[in-house]
Design a protein around this motif. Structure first.
Motif, PDB file in Angstrom:
ATOM      1  N   PRO A 104       0.809  -1.223   0.000  1.00  0.00           N
ATOM      2  CA  PRO A 104       0.000   0.000   0.000  1.00  0.00           C
ATOM      3  C   PRO A 104       0.840   1.271   0.000  1.00  0.00           C
ATOM      4  N   ASN A 105       2.157   1.154  -0.268  1.00  0.00           N
ATOM      5  CA  ASN A 105       3.044   2.317  -0.236  1.00  0.00           C
ATOM      6  C   ASN A 105       3.242   2.920  -1.616  1.00  0.00           C
ATOM      7  N   ILE A 106       3.531   4.213  -1.620  1.00  0.00           N
ATOM      8  CA  ILE A 106       3.819   4.929  -2.857  1.00  0.00           C
ATOM      9  C   ILE A 106       5.212   5.533  -2.756  1.00  0.00           C
ATOM     10  N   LEU A 107       5.956   5.469  -3.849  1.00  0.00           N
ATOM     11  CA  LEU A 107       7.295   6.056  -3.921  1.00  0.00           C
ATOM     12  C   LEU A 107       7.198   7.398  -4.629  1.00  0.00           C
ATOM     13  N   VAL A 108       7.804   8.418  -4.035  1.00  0.00           N
ATOM     14  CA  VAL A 108       7.731   9.767  -4.595  1.00  0.00           C
ATOM     15  C   VAL A 108       9.134  10.372  -4.647  1.00  0.00           C
ATOM     16  N   VAL A 109       9.433  11.051  -5.745  1.00  0.00           N
ATOM     17  CA  VAL A 109      10.669  11.821  -5.871  1.00  0.00           C
ATOM     18  C   VAL A 109      10.270  13.274  -6.086  1.00  0.00           C
ATOM     19  N   HIS A 115       8.339  20.070  -4.889  1.00  0.00           N
ATOM     20  CA  HIS A 115       7.332  19.689  -5.878  1.00  0.00           C
ATOM     21  C   HIS A 115       7.497  18.216  -6.264  1.00  0.00           C
ATOM     22  N   VAL A 116       6.385  17.491  -6.268  1.00  0.00           N
ATOM     23  CA  VAL A 116       6.406  16.079  -6.650  1.00  0.00           C
ATOM     24  C   VAL A 116       6.696  15.983  -8.148  1.00  0.00           C
ATOM     25  N   LEU A 117       7.787  15.289  -8.489  1.00  0.00           N
ATOM     26  CA  LEU A 117       8.158  15.145  -9.895  1.00  0.00           C
ATOM     27  C   LEU A 117       7.720  13.800 -10.465  1.00  0.00           C
ATOM     28  N   TRP A 118       7.872  12.727  -9.681  1.00  0.00           N
ATOM     29  CA  TRP A 118       7.503  11.385 -10.145  1.00  0.00           C
ATOM     30  C   TRP A 118       6.868  10.616  -8.993  1.00  0.00           C
ATOM     31  N   ARG A 119       5.937   9.699  -9.345  1.00  0.00           N
ATOM     32  CA  ARG A 119       5.329   8.788  -8.370  1.00  0.00           C
ATOM     33  C   ARG A 119       5.386   7.369  -8.924  1.00  0.00           C
ATOM     34  N   ALA A 120       5.446   6.395  -8.043  1.00  0.00           N
ATOM     35  CA  ALA A 120       5.383   4.991  -8.446  1.00  0.00           C
ATOM     36  C   ALA A 120       4.655   4.218  -7.359  1.00  0.00           C
ATOM     37  N   GLY A 121       3.755   3.328  -7.780  1.00  0.00           N
ATOM     38  CA  GLY A 121       2.992   2.524  -6.824  1.00  0.00           C
ATOM     39  C   GLY A 121       1.789   1.915  -7.518  1.00  0.00           C
ATOM     40  N   THR A 122       1.054   1.114  -6.803  1.00  0.00           N
ATOM     41  CA  THR A 122      -0.130   0.495  -7.385  1.00  0.00           C
ATOM     42  C   THR A 122      -1.186   1.555  -7.676  1.00  0.00           C
ATOM     43  N   SER A 123      -2.123   1.214  -8.547  1.00  0.00           N
ATOM     44  CA  SER A 123      -3.177   2.172  -8.889  1.00  0.00           C
ATOM     45  C   SER A 123      -4.028   2.503  -7.666  1.00  0.00           C
ATOM     46  N   ALA A 124      -4.188   1.532  -6.763  1.00  0.00           N
ATOM     47  CA  ALA A 124      -5.016   1.772  -5.577  1.00  0.00           C
ATOM     48  C   ALA A 124      -4.366   2.801  -4.663  1.00  0.00           C
ATOM     49  N   VAL A 125      -3.055   2.672  -4.411  1.00  0.00           N
ATOM     50  CA  VAL A 125      -2.408   3.620  -3.515  1.00  0.00           C
ATOM     51  C   VAL A 125      -2.271   4.987  -4.172  1.00  0.00           C
ATOM     52  N   ARG A 126      -2.134   5.014  -5.493  1.00  0.00           N
ATOM     53  CA  ARG A 126      -2.076   6.314  -6.177  1.00  0.00           C
ATOM     54  C   ARG A 126      -3.416   7.029  -6.094  1.00  0.00           C
TER      55      ARG A 126
END
Length: 405
Positions: A104-109, A115-126
């Motif tokens: 259930p975690n999301i990775l953010v850079v 400012h959030v530049l990129w996100r990665a994670g499942t569609s549910a957590v996004r």
């Protein structure tokens, strides 16, 4: 040849073995008392308490948060391009895949402004992140949304884990987030932050150490790339230095030295903020000729000993300091000297034949044994004025017209 940035040890929000539910209850009581201005039943961690103070001072609303409108797509694309983080994405995602994949975690850079530049994670957590405005282009700086792992890591310069009611905005209390800053090894400045966020129940004390380690590995990759760039610059500059026929250095755009010839070795010089192909003053080298190289600059100290028409004017100020103005046929530059440096320069001005360290110590301090202090101060002056000052004995270079006004 690169900056080594010290990092405080990462501190987890929750101690190993501590019950997250009980700890969350304590945090909620502390948070409610803090927001109401009442006596706290317990003290928040220092990194959190300091962040709450910054968020309150910035005017963040703990019930509504800050602006949620993300930046425009074109601005987001430009921020990604100029962030210096794009080449690190594979390292960051690979290093943190274990805590993001099928979880259930999301990775953010985020960039250095939060400012959030990129996100990665499942569609549910996004989708859950979308409800918080945790979307690409949104600002998660402390001044926008209060205490959170991205903004607080950037503000504190350290890896940080923020759990439940440690977040400044109430709507974030159902989350836990862990972030670490990423520094540019060439400048020591911030490039941005990497963050792992998810439901508060997913908190783990080891996550902050993992995220911090991945950020440090990213910095190590940048450092290796910087070494490679200096090696390339060195190969380009070597034949140029060999033909130069005068002292010279090859430096990259940040002032890191790739090669030297007939110049005392040094790791880095401070280039002028308005560096250009011209004759300019460079701290520690004096007047220099600067020429562009692929990936950097050729810096050649001007031969002031053999130049005529160079004047030095020392103008006293009421506070005991002095303005030292150096004028050449190519222009002029000025330096504000401390009272002690003013006295040393004035002594050299009235004694063109030169003065020994003992003679200067006797005159300046009324103590001829204070030669160590004199040598240290003269070393600082020579770093500023370069070839204008010489040693054995200490004196102004020949053919200079020196005046004390």
């Amino acid at each position: 040849m690169t900056i080594t940035t010290g990092h405080p040890a990462p501190e987890p929000a929750l101690a190993t073995g501590e019950d997250p539910r009980e700890f969350a209850q304590v945090l909620h009581a502390v948070y409610d008392a803090a927001m109401a201005g009442e006596r706290l039943p317990a003290r928040p961690r220092s990194v959190i308490g300091q962040s709450w103070e910054r968020a309150a001072h910035a005017g963040v609303d703990p019930d509504r948060g800050g602006p949620s409108d993300p930046i425009a797509a074109a601005d987001l694309t430009e921020r990604r391009r100029s962030s210096g983080l794009a080449d690190l994405l594979d390292d960051l995602t690979h290093g943190l895949d274990a805590v993001v994949r099928d979880s259930p975690n999301i990775l953010v850079v985020a960039d250095a402004d939060g400012h959030v530049l990129w996100r990665a994670g499942t569609s549910a957590v996004r989708r859950r992140a979308d409800h918080l405005g945790f979307v690409e282009g949104a600002s998660w700086a402390e001044g926008a949304v209060g205490t959170n792992a991205i903004g607080t890591a950037l503000a504190s310069g350290r890896a940080v884990q923020v759990f439940s009611a440690e977040h400044f905005v109430r709507t974030h209390h159902a989350w836990t987030c862990t972030g670490a800053p990423i520094h540019d090894p060439r400048t020591g400045g911030l490039l941005g932050a990497v963050d792992v966020s998810g439901p508060a129940s997913s908190i783990h004390p080891a996550t902050v150490a993992l995220v911090d380690s991945v950020a440090r590995l990213a910095e190590a990759r940048l450092q290796i790339a910087h070494h490679d760039q200096l090696d390339m610059l060195r190969s380009v500059a070597a034949p140029i230095l060999a033909r130069a026929g005068r002292p010279a250095l090859a430096v990259d755009e940040f002032g890191w030295v790739a090669a030297v010839d007939r110049v005392p070795p040094r790791r880095r010089i401070v280039l002028p903020s308005d560096v250009a192909p011209d004759r300019m003053h460079v701290a520690g080298l004096g007047l220099c000729d600067l020429e562009p190289l692929p990936g950097g600059w050729l810096v050649r100290p001007a031969d002031v000993e053999s130049r005529t028409g160079t004047t030095v004017v020392i103008t006293d100020e009421p506070d005991g300091r002095a303005i030292v103005t150096v004028r050449t046929t190519d222009g002029e530059w000025a330096h504000r000297a401390t009272p002690r440096h003013r006295d040393l320069l004035a002594q050299l001005a009235v004694h063109p034949e030169g003065r020994s360290a003992a003679e200067l110590a006797s005159t300046i301090f009324d103590d001829p044994t204070r030669t160590v202090t004199v040598r240290a101060e003269m070393s600082r002056l020579r770093r500023t004025f370069g070839g204008l000052l010489t040693t054995g004995p200490y004196r102004f270079a020949r053919d200079l017209d020196v005046t004390v006004a």
